[in-house]
Design a protein around this motif. Structure first.
Motif, PDB file in Angstrom:
ATOM      1  N   UNK A 113      -3.131  -2.282  -4.988  1.00  6.88           N
ATOM      2  CA  UNK A 113      -1.711  -2.636  -5.076  1.00  6.88           C
ATOM      3  C   UNK A 113      -0.953  -1.865  -4.005  1.00  6.88           C
ATOM      4  N   UNK A 114       0.065  -2.503  -3.440  1.00  3.96           N
ATOM      5  CA  UNK A 114       0.917  -1.863  -2.442  1.00  3.96           C
ATOM      6  C   UNK A 114       2.313  -1.734  -3.037  1.00  3.96           C
ATOM      7  N   UNK A 115       2.866  -0.524  -3.009  1.00  2.00           N
ATOM      8  CA  UNK A 115       4.165  -0.237  -3.619  1.00  2.00           C
ATOM      9  C   UNK A 115       5.188   0.178  -2.569  1.00  2.00           C
ATOM     10  N   UNK A 116       6.427  -0.257  -2.764  1.00  2.00           N
ATOM     11  CA  UNK A 116       7.560   0.242  -1.977  1.00  2.00           C
ATOM     12  C   UNK A 116       8.634   0.679  -2.965  1.00  2.00           C
ATOM     13  N   UNK A 117       9.054   1.959  -2.865  1.00  2.00           N
ATOM     14  CA  UNK A 117      10.066   2.509  -3.777  1.00  2.00           C
ATOM     15  C   UNK A 117      11.231   3.067  -2.963  1.00  2.00           C
ATOM     16  N   UNK A 118      12.318   3.393  -3.637  1.00  2.00           N
ATOM     17  CA  UNK A 118      13.515   3.883  -2.958  1.00  2.00           C
ATOM     18  C   UNK A 118      13.320   5.264  -2.345  1.00  2.00           C
TER      19      UNK A 118
END
Length: 368
Positions: A113-118
């Protein structure tokens, strides 16, 4: 030591300065708020053609191992296990009390899984995720990657010759490709309400990639100022302003992020509050607001019933260049949340007439 000396740089810092950007502190980074053409021009150019934003301050990570999707579901009401390979989803990390810890993007890359967070929450997010992981699943932060956003109605036409695989994606599709010899991972998504891509690339190749994209016909750089007015016109939440640990997904009008299966299981943090608010309605709701006249109302402005008591507060407000007028989002008590409800905004001690308005203010133009 001065505050500016403590700021982190993105891999595009040198490029921003060479383009005449005005740099400001944001989430611990020196970021371009605008370029010489100005926020208004950058905003309108994004809506009419295509603009390139640097969003490398965001947190990127991979979740690897058997059961990664199930592990992430311990922290979010999003349906991560149902996400098909090559697809991305917007989700919320929730607290035990039903608040929003952060919002994030998750993509299924098949084997991970690839995540982008603030940017402002990435350290807290990563610590929270790591603490919830079972044996065999690991979080791999990617601090050595840049993130660029190419946004606007002309983005597809100019990107297609360089990366046909990316142009073939539909909204929220994800693929690996090459742009100008740079290997990238890109999703057809963004934060402007327009068509476009968010493009993750190795930090050392970020400047090469950015220059190649800026060399495309009609592509211009845009900064944080235009990004904020674009996302507000599109009715999109900013973490720390419109959503935070005190707001629930139901209050925030983000119930569409709750997976159908998750609504049957009720096994995510804060499920009790979410379930109760879905059944009985929340005490307050996030709404759009259109002030009368030309004067914008900013965040923390009190919202009153006409001639009466306070019923809420603005969380984001400003002037909408495409809307050609002021706009705001905020929370109001549920009896005042219906479209066209008249309200008053207390601006510098004076009541400014306004009405509840449907969101988004400007229709989304995603590639469905």
């Amino acid at each position: 030591m001065a505050e500016t000396e403590l700021l982190l740089d993105t891999p595009l810092d040198r490029l921003h300065r060479s383009l005449g950007a005005r740099m400001v502190p944001f989430a611990g980074y020196a970021m371009p708020v605008q370029y010489p053409t100005g926020i208004l021009a950058e905003h309108l150019h994004t809506r009419s053609a295509a603009a390139l934003f640097d969003v490398s301050h965001m947190g990127q990570a991979e979740l690897v191992g058997e059961g990664a999707a199930a592990a992430l579901e311990r922290l979010t009401p999003a349906d991560v296990q149902g996400l098909k390979p090559g697809r991305q989803r917007y989700g919320l990390l929730t607290t035990e009390s039903g608040g929003i810890f952060d919002d994030f993007m998750v993509a299924n890359l098949g084997d991970r899984l690839f995540l982008v967070v603030n940017a402002s929450r990435k350290q807290e997010d990563f610590a929270r995720i790591e603490a919830a992981l079972p044996a065999g699943v690991r979080l791999q932060p990617l601090p050595d990657r840049a993130l660029l956003a190419l946004q606007g109605p002309a983005a597809a036409a100019v990107l297609a010759p360089l990366a046909p695989a990316l142009a073939a994606l539909s909204f929220m599709g994800v693929a690996q490709a090459e742009i100008a010899g740079v290997p990238v991972l890109a999703s057809r998504s963004g934060y402007t309400g327009e068509d476009g891509w968010e493009i993750s690339a190795p930090a050392e190749a970020a400047e090469t990639l950015a220059k190649a994209l800026l060399a495309l016909p009609g592509v211009q750089p845009a900064g944080l100022g235009a990004r904020d007015s674009l996302r507000l016109e599109a009715g999109l939440c900013l973490y720390g302003s419109d959503i935070d640990e005190t707001t629930s997904p139901v209050e925030a009008a983000l119930t569409w992020t709750l997976g159908k299966r998750r609504r049957m299981e009720w096994n995510f943090p804060g499920a009790e509050r979410v379930r109760e608010e879905l059944a009985n309605g929340p005490a307050r709701l996030r709404v759009g607001l259109r002030p009368e006249g030309r004067q914008p109302a900013r965040g923390h402005t009190a919202i009153h019933a006409p001639g009466g008591a306070a019923v809420g507060e603005i969380t984001s407000g400003g002037f909408g260049p495409s809307l050609n007028g002021p706009m705001a989002m905020g929370y109001v008590a549920r009896p005042f949340a219906a479209d066209a409800t008249p309200l008053e905004l207390l601006v510098r001690g004076k009541p400014l007439p306004a009405r509840v308005s449907p969101l988004p203010f400007i229709p989304h133009r995603y590639a469905r």
